[in-house]
Design an enzyme around this catalytic site. Structure first.
Site, PDB file in Angstrom:
ATOM      1  N   LYS A   1      -6.750 -13.669 -24.826  1.00 32.28           N
ATOM      2  CA  LYS A   1      -7.165 -14.901 -24.129  1.00 32.28           C
ATOM      3  C   LYS A   1      -8.517 -15.414 -24.610  1.00 32.28           C
ATOM      4  CE  LYS A   1      -4.240 -15.105 -20.194  1.00 32.28           C
ATOM      5  NZ  LYS A   1      -3.564 -13.778 -20.145  1.00 32.28           N
TER       6      LYS A   1
ATOM      7  N   GLU B   1      -8.261 -22.099 -13.766  1.00 33.25           N
ATOM      8  CA  GLU B   1      -7.531 -21.423 -12.708  1.00 33.25           C
ATOM      9  C   GLU B   1      -7.170 -20.046 -13.254  1.00 33.25           C
ATOM     10  OE1 GLU B   1      -5.891 -23.874 -14.550  1.00 33.25           O
ATOM     11  OE2 GLU B   1      -4.711 -22.347 -15.607  1.00 33.25           O
TER      12      GLU B   1
ATOM     13  N   SER C   1      -0.625  -7.876 -27.003  1.00 30.58           N
ATOM     14  CA  SER C   1      -1.504  -8.928 -26.495  1.00 30.58           C
ATOM     15  C   SER C   1      -2.716  -8.414 -25.724  1.00 30.58           C
ATOM     16  CB  SER C   1      -0.708  -9.882 -25.598  1.00 30.58           C
ATOM     17  OG  SER C   1      -0.082  -9.176 -24.544  1.00 30.58           O
TER      18      SER C   1
HETATM   19  C1  PLP Z   1      -2.200 -13.642 -19.874  1.00 29.52           C
HETATM   20  C2  PLP Z   1      -1.596 -12.584 -20.690  1.00 29.52           C
HETATM   21  C3  PLP Z   1      -0.318 -12.731 -21.290  1.00 29.52           C
HETATM   22  C4  PLP Z   1       0.556 -13.939 -21.088  1.00 29.52           C
HETATM   23  O1  PLP Z   1       0.036 -15.127 -21.583  1.00 29.52           O
HETATM   24  P1  PLP Z   1       0.650 -15.882 -22.853  1.00 29.52           P
HETATM   25  O2  PLP Z   1       0.041 -17.224 -22.748  1.00 29.52           O
HETATM   26  O3  PLP Z   1       2.131 -15.894 -22.707  1.00 29.52           O
HETATM   27  O4  PLP Z   1       0.219 -15.143 -24.060  1.00 29.52           O
HETATM   28  C5  PLP Z   1       0.163 -11.710 -22.087  1.00 29.52           C
HETATM   29  N1  PLP Z   1      -0.545 -10.576 -22.279  1.00 29.52           N
HETATM   30  C6  PLP Z   1      -1.759 -10.383 -21.711  1.00 29.52           C
HETATM   31  C7  PLP Z   1      -2.475  -9.102 -21.973  1.00 29.52           C
HETATM   32  C8  PLP Z   1      -2.330 -11.374 -20.901  1.00 29.52           C
HETATM   33  O5  PLP Z   1      -3.532 -11.180 -20.342  1.00 29.52           O
END
Ligand code: PLP
Length: 400
Positions: free
Chosen positions: A103, A125, A386
């Site tokens: 993020k 948000e 992610s």
């Molecule tokens: C917020 C988040 C996501 C989902 O958000 P995307 O916009 O779909 O990437 C996925 N993995 C983690 C670790 C997150 O914090």
């Protein structure tokens, strides 16, 4: 892998390009906002186009990503899990980015843009709090104020992240309307923005919202895919993986990853939570300023999503994913909560990495697809991890 390349739909020139001034991805996207926000969105779109074409802006962002976030993130071969599954699995390590997920890539870009536009405050948000923490972090780094709207129920569930935001100097505003979760927090943040467009910048956390946000957030996250493309070229004999896999909530880590590979023969797979499958199971609708694929009841009301991973708890999907699905260029699949927890533990015990439960969705699909033969023996798979699992430890403690 010739059997795979033969049946591949080839990316056309326009796929994942600039969606134009109306922000349309096929039938999806656009801008469905109250009148006062039309001008505000236009201003953001113009500022971003100009900044993104400016080598100086890109250099400043690249510097911040290197010095503060720790980019480039590594591409780690998952040796032991690969051997068990009979495939060649490579992990793009967004879990090692500062604040623990991808993020921050997006938020730093938007915060830098806000400064360039002369704005002094970021509005955001947040649901689980990860986007809020990233926004508070970027604001602190660039000397901006931050106001984060959060459902009262989420504030109770995610108390440590509320505290983190406050330590970083952000104001956290409780949202008491509706279901007191992300959907209501988003609506209230947009209403708040209407009154303060000249001083505040609205920082969106995924490839959702009115144009230009889905396009801009994908461009700011494409650093994941661009880095991974170069790293795969060095790591893999074929230069490109057979499969590229990422989890999808709104879809920003997946969009950023796919952007690096859409022009290659790699097959793109987005993995959704079974209870939040906007792309795999949704219908056409409009919410939060954009047209896309949303979970809806029989009356066309958008329903609440449910997932063990808070970041995938969104009833819709970014418009570009709905378009990639329609084109057949990407596939969207779902996994159940139970598989996700097993996958998280398996990655932890084979590779020494505790993934975020969101990321564990992608791992769970790879494990299942390797077992079923959908991933053929020897297939090379790039998986975007992610985020890291620290935030999910209390959930795992309850389940294990
Ligand atoms: C917020 C988040 C996501 C989902 O958000 P995307 O916009 O779909 O990437 C996925 N993995 C983690 C670790 C997150 O914090």
């Amino acid at each position: 892998m010739s059997s795979i390349t033969e049946v591949l739909p080839r990316a056309r020139g326009g796929v994942m390009a600039d969606p134009g001034p109306r922000g349309r991805f096929g039938d999806h996207g656009g801008r469905y906002v109250p009148e006062p926000l039309v001008a505000a969105c236009d201003e953001v779109a113009a500022a971003f186009q100009e900044a993104w074409a400016d080598a100086g802006f890109r250099r400043s962002l690249a510097n911040l990503l290197a010095l503060h976030v720790g980019r480039p993130t590594p591409l780690t071969p998952a040796w032991r899990l690969s051997a068990e599954l009979g495939i060649d699995l490579l992990l793009k390590r967004e879990d090692l980015a500062h604040t623990g997920s991808h993020k921050i890539n997006n938020v730093l870009g938007q915060a830098l843009l806000a400064s360039r536009m002369g704005r002094t405050r970021l509005i955001a948000e947040t649901g689980a709090g990860m986007h809020g923490v990233a926004t508070a972090t970027a604001a602190a780094l660039l000397g901006l104020e931050a106001t984060v709207f959060m459902g009262e129920k989420d504030m109770e569930r995610q108390a440590p992240n509320v505290f983190r935001m406050r330590v970083l100097g952000a104001e956290v505003v409780p949202v008491r309307s509706g279901s007191r979760t992300l959907k209501d927090a988003t609506s209230q943040a947009m209403r708040h923005w209407v009154g303060v467009v000249d001083e505040a910048y609205y920082c969106v956390g995924s490839v959702i919202g009115p144009h230009p946000y889905p396009y801009m957030v994908r461009e700011l996250q494409r650093v994941i895919g661009d880095e991974a493309r170069g790293q795969c070229a060095a790591e893999l004999p074929a230069g490109v993986p057979d499969f590229v896999v990422a989890c999808v909530g709104g879809g920003s880590n997946a969009a950023g990853t796919f952007a690096g590979f859409v022009g290659t023969p790699a097959r793109l797979v987005g993995v959704e939570a079974a209870g939040g499958a906007g792309a795999a199971r949704g219908r056409e609708g409009v919410l939060h300023g954009f047209r896309s694929s949303f979970l809806q009841d029989g009356d066309g009301q958008v329903t609440e999503a449910h997932s063990i991973a808070p970041g995938l708890d969104y009833p819709g999907v970014g418009p570009e994913h709905a378009h990639l699905r329609d084109l057949g260029r990407a596939r969207y699949v779902t996994v159940e909560d139970g598989e996700v927890v097993e996958a998280a533990v398996r990655l932890a015990r084979t590779e020494g990495i505790v993934p975020a439960l969101e990321s564990a969705h992608a791992v769970a699909w790879v494990i299942r697809a390797a077992a079923s033969g959908e991933l053929p023996p020897g297939a090379s798979v790039l998986l975007t991890l992610s985020g890291r699992g620290d935030k999910d430890i209390s959930t795992l403690m309850e389940l294990l």
